[in-house]
Structure formats: C-alpha cells, structure tokens
Design an enzyme around this catalytic site. Structure first.
Site, short mmCIF file in Angstrom:
data_model
loop_
_atom_site.label_atom_id
_atom_site.label_comp_id
_atom_site.label_asym_id
_atom_site.label_seq_id
_atom_site.Cartn_x
_atom_site.Cartn_y
_atom_site.Cartn_z
N LYS A 179 0.85 -1.19 0.00
CA LYS A 179 0.00 0.00 0.00
C LYS A 179 0.89 1.24 0.00
CE LYS A 179 -4.30 1.23 2.34
NZ LYS A 179 -5.02 1.10 3.61
C1 E4P Z 1 -8.41 2.20 3.34
O1 E4P Z 1 -7.58 1.38 2.97
C2 E4P Z 1 -8.36 2.86 4.65
O2 E4P Z 1 -7.79 1.99 5.59
C3 E4P Z 1 -9.70 3.21 5.19
O3 E4P Z 1 -10.75 2.79 4.37
C4 E4P Z 1 -9.83 4.56 5.78
O4 E4P Z 1 -11.12 4.70 6.30
P1 E4P Z 1 -11.53 5.84 7.36
O5 E4P Z 1 -11.75 7.11 6.59
O6 E4P Z 1 -12.80 5.33 7.96
O7 E4P Z 1 -10.39 5.97 8.33
#
Ligand code: E4P
Length: 217
Positions: A87
């Site tokens: 990522k």
């Molecule tokens: C995506 O990979 C992120 O981990 C995540 O969806 C972020 O979500 P949030 O805005 O609820 O923190």
C-alpha cells in the site's frame, strides 16, 4: 464485487472470513495503532497473523514517503507473504514507486486518493488497486460516491485494469451504492458488511415459518 474488511482486529477479520464472503483485508497505521500494534517488528508479525487468517489479499502500508524508502519497505512487505499487497500513498514518489513495483509484478494499492486525476495517475502507474476514500470526502461535504462514478467512467473509457477499491466506507448504503456504480472492491467495517444481512421481513418470515412448523410437531 470483492469485499475487503478494513480493520486490524483479528476477531473481526475471523468473523468475516467465517461468514464465507471475505476477499481480503485492508489496514493502515491508524487501524494498527487502534489495536495497540506498534513498532515495526510487531506490525510485521501482525500482518503475518492476518495473512494466516484469510484467503484473500492483505494490504500492508509503507511508512516511508521517499522513493528509495518506499521501495525498500515495499519489497520487505511483499516478501513477507504472497497475500501481501503493498500500500503506497498517492504522492509523486508513491506514483514512481507504484510504477517500479508494477514493472516487477509486485501488487500495489495506491491509497489516499481523493480526486479522479489522482486515480488516473495511479492507473497509468500500473496500480493493482486504487483506493478513493469516500467517507472522508462525505465528511467535508464532497460527493464521495460521485468520485467513484467518475473514476469508473474514466477507467472504462480506456480499459484500465486497475481495480477501484472504494475505501473509507462507513455504512451499508455506501456498499450498495458502490455496487450500483460498479466499484470492483469495497473495504469497510464489519458492521457495514453485517448490515447487508438485515431485513425485518426476513426475521418475521422466519419466526412465522418456525412457529407454523412447531404446530405439527
Ligand atoms: C483504506 O484502505 C483505509 O484503511 C480506510 O478505508 C480509511 O477509512 P476511514 O476514513 O474510515 O479511516
């Protein structure tokens, strides 16, 4: 549509896996910290625990923000387990790193995407997944689902194979709207996934069937 769970909580991951509908897991440094997982070594161990629990892809995030650092960390993460997807943040060095990994056939998830232009760059760099954060856009009165629709349109125009991973999903209706638009993947909390199960007519219908069955027994 693939279903990923967005958590580092092993119990919740296990529950979603046992439901039989889980295609993968996304995590991020904040989700790790929420579970009390800190320090590089513990975080790597936790990724391995997650990989051993699920069948699908597990996104593991680099912390470096410079090109060389992202390459080094990304290669370490990819070597950890075949299920790992590296990522990478949507910044200039992240786009360069994404192209590097794509050329080496290491799978990537470009994260923190908030515009169609960023999504176009991620696809051109050969990202496997690209994660627009719809909930965080909604939080600032911007149309998160509209962004998913725009990206779907652009990717379809050119046949980009990068998968649209709708992230920052907050509730069940986000999942349904992403499915209607044609997001390839959604990642959200277990509560949003379980919300899909619920219908009062299912509950009352089942209660009636069981009551009627009991009359003859
Ligand atoms: C995506 O990979 C992120 O981990 C995540 O969806 C972020 O979500 P949030 O805005 O609820 O923190």
């Amino acid at each position: 549509m693939k279903f990923f769970i967005d958590t580092a909580n092993l119990e919740q991951i296990k529950e979603a896996q046992e439901l039989g509908i889980l295609d993968g897991v996304t995590t991020n440094p904040s989700l790790m910290a929420k579970e009390g997982i800190t320090g590089a070594e513990n975080i790597l161990k936790h990724y391995l625990n997650i990989c051993n629990l699920v069948d699908g892809d597990v996104s593991a995030e680099v912390i470096a923000t410079d090109y060389e650092g992202m390459i080094k960390q990304g290669e370490e993460l990819a070597a950890l387990h075949p299920k790992i997807v590296v990522k990478i943040p949507m910044i200039a060095d992240g786009v360069k790193a994404c192209k590097y990994f794509s050329d080496k056939e290491i799978r990537t998830n470009v994260t923190l995407v908030f515009s169609a232009g960023q999504a176009l760059l991620a696809a051109k760099a050969g990202a496997t997944y690209m994660s627009p954060f719809i909930g965080r856009l909604d939080d600032i009165s911007t149309d998160g689902l509209g962004l998913i629709a725009d990206i779907r349109h652009i990717y379809d125009n050119y046949g980009f194979e990068t998968q649209i991973l709708a992230a920052s999903v907050r509730h069940t209706m986000h999942i349904m709207d992403c499915a209607k638009i044609g997001a390839d993947v959604m990642t959200g909390p277990l509560s949003a996934i379980k919300g899909l199960l619920k219908h009062p007519l299912t509950d009352s219908g089942l209660a009636q069937f069981l009551a009627d069955y009991a009359k003859g027994n």
